[in-house]
Design an enzyme around this catalytic site. Structure first.
Site: not given
Ligand SMILES: *Cc1c(COP(=O)(O)O)cnc(C)c1O
Length: 392
Positions: A73, A153, A181, A201, A203, A327
Site C-alpha cells: 500500500g 486505519n 483498509q 495491500s 497483508h 506508525c
Molecule cells: C497499512 C496501510 C497502508 C500501507 O500498506 P503497506 O502494504 O503496509 O505498505 C496504507 N494505507 C492504509 C490505510 C493502511 O492501513
C-alpha cells in the site's frame, strides 16, 4: 503467558491457510520467471494473470491490465500521488487530500510540496468525515488530483467515496483512493464509484506482506515508477513476485467472497465488546463515526490514562492492541487522525485501537474485557492526572 489474543488486525493479519496453499507451489514447483518465454515462464505468467483477473473482478475493473502490482500500500500510494502529479503538472500544481490519510499519502504530498506543488489537507468533522462543500471550496483551476482514503486505519470511518469522486470529475480532476483498509470490509466497484486510481495491500486481508497493487484506469496519465523492466506494462520494472501475487489474488477473492459473513460476525462481536466496555468502564469515548464505519476497528479513548501504558498492561496479559496507528506507536506525538477529529492531546494519547480479526470468539472478547477493566482501574488508581481532572 499461556493465552494470547491478537487484536491488531488493522496493522497486519496472519496468512490464511487457503492463501498459503495457493502460494506454496510457486516457491519450488511453478518457479519460473514470469517474463521468460519458455513453458516455465508461461506457467508463472498464468499464475500472475489469474491473480490479476481475481483482483480486477473483485473491484469490477473493466480490464485486468488495469491492475499494477507493487510492494504494498505504501508504494501504491507514493506512486499514485507523485506519479499523477509529475505526469499532469502541465495542467496544474494543486493536490487535495485529507488530514487523516495514512502517512504514505501525507508524506508523499509533503515531498511534492517541497518541489513546489500546493497541497490542501482537508479538515474532517468530529466523526472523521470529509465534507463535500469543503472539498468544493478548495478546488481551483490548478487542482489536478484529489486523494481521499476509503476507510481510515485508526478509526474505521468510511468516506463517501462515490460522491467525492463525482465532485472531482465534475471539475475535470483525477480521483485516487487508498482502499487498503476497505478491501474485505466494503464492496468496491471502481466503475460505478468513478475511481481512477486505487491502492490495495495483501497483508491486511490475510495475504502475505510486501505485495499490493495500484489500480490505474486505462487512459489515466501517470509517470512510470521503476525503470529497467517490462513488468507491469513497463511502468514498474523488477522480477515479478509470483508467490506473493498468487497469495494476494486469492486473499482478495476470499475477502470479497466472505465479506458479508465476516462483517456480520464482526458487527456482533464489536457490539458485544462495546456493550461490555461501556457497562463496566466509566469515562470512555468511542472515536470515529458511530455508524458509517467498518465493523472490525474500534478506537476508544480512556480518560486519565496513557494509551501506551494501557497497551503494555494488556500486552502483559497476552492481548495485542495498538495506540493510534502502528506508525505513530513508539513516538509520543498524539495521532494526527485523532487530533483532526478535535480530540484534546490527553484524549488522543489515551486512545487504543482494537482491531478484530475474522477468527475472534466471544470467549476471547470476555477475557479481553476482563483484563481491560482490571488494567484501566489499575492505571487510573495511580494516574497523576486523575485528581487534577476528575470532579468527584
Ligand atoms: C497499512 C496501510 C497502508 C500501507 O500498506 P503497506 O502494504 O503496509 O505498505 C496504507 N494505507 C492504509 C490505510 C493502511 O492501513
Amino acid at each position: 503467558m499461556e493465552k494470547r489474543i491478537y487484536l491488531d488486525n488493522a496493522a497486519t493479519t496472519y496468512v490464511s491457510s487457503e492463501v498459503l496453499n495457493e502460494m506454496l507451489p510457486c516457491f519450488n514447483t511453478i518457479y519460473g520467471n514470469s517474463s521468460s518465454l519458455h513453458s516455465f515462464g508461461r506457467d508463472a505468467m498464468a499464475i500472475v494473470d489469474r491473480a490479476k483477473d481475481r483482483i480486477a473482478k473483485a473491484i469490477n475493473a473493466e480490464k485486468s491490465n488495469e491492475i499494477y502490482f507493487t510492494s504494498g500500500g505504501t508504494e501504491a500510494n507514493n506512486w499514485a500521488i507523485k506519479g499523477i502529479a509529475y505526469a499532469n503538472k502541465d495542467k496544474g500544481n494543486h493536490i487535495i487530500t485529507s488530514a487523516i490519510e495514512h502517512d504514505s499519502i501525507i508524506e508523499s504530498c509533503n515531498a511534492l510540496r517541497r518541489e513546489g506543488f500546493r497541497v490542501t489537507f482537508l479538515p474532517v468533522d468530529e466523526n472523521g468525515l470529509v465534507n463535500i462543500a469543503d472539498l468544493m471550496h478548495f478546488i481551483d483551476k490548478e487542482t489536478i488530483l484529489i486523494s481521499i482514503m476509503a476507510v481510515n486505519n485508526e478509526i474505521g470511518t468510511i468516506q463517501n467515496v462515490k460522491a467525492i469522486a463525482k465532485t472531482a470529475h465534475e471539475n475535470g480532476i483525477i480521483f485516487h483512493t487508498d482502499a487498503v483498509q476497505g478491501i474485505g470490509a466494503l464492496k468496491f466497484d471502481v466503475q460505478d464509484m468513478e475511481i481512477d486510481l486505487m491502492s490495495m495491500s495483501a497483508h491486511k486481508i490475510y495475504g502475505p506482506k510486501g505485495i499490493g497493487a495500484l489500480y490505474i484506469r486505462n487512459g489515466i496519465k501517470i509517470e512510470d515508477l521503476i525503470d529497467g523492466g517490462n513488468q507491469e506494462r513497463g511502468k514498474r520494472g523488477g522480477t515479478t513476485n509470483v508467490p506473493a501475487i498468487a497469495g494476494f489474488g486469492k486473499a482478495v477473492e476470499i475477502a470479497n467472497r466472505d465479506l458479508v459473513v465476516n462483517q456480520q460476525k464482526l458487527r456482533a462481536i464489536r457490539n458485544y465488546f462495546l456493550e461490555q466496555v461501556f457497562e463496566k468502564i466509566p469515562n470512555v469515548k468511542l472515536n470515529g463515526h458511530p455508524l458509517q464505519k467498518i465493523q472490525g476497528t474500534v478506537n476508544l479513548s480512556f480518560d486519565f490514562i496513557e494509551g501506551e501504558s494501557l497497551l503494555m498492561l494488556l500486552d502483559m496479559n497476552g492481548i495485542a492492541v495498538s495506540t493510534g496507528s502502528a506508525c505513530t506507536s513508539g513516538s509520543l506525538e498524539p495521532s494526527h487522525v485523532l487530533k483532526a477529529l478535535g480530540l484534546s492531546n490527553e484524549l488522543a494519547q489515551g486512545s487504543i485501537r482494537f482491531s478484530f480479526g475474522k477468527a475472534i470468539t466471544k470467549k476471547e472478547v470476555d477475557y479481553v474485557v476482563e483484563k481491560l477493566v482490571e488494567s484501566v482501574e489499575k492505571l487510573r488508581n495511580i494516574s497523576p492526572i486523575k485528581d487534577g481532572k476528575r470532579k468527584n
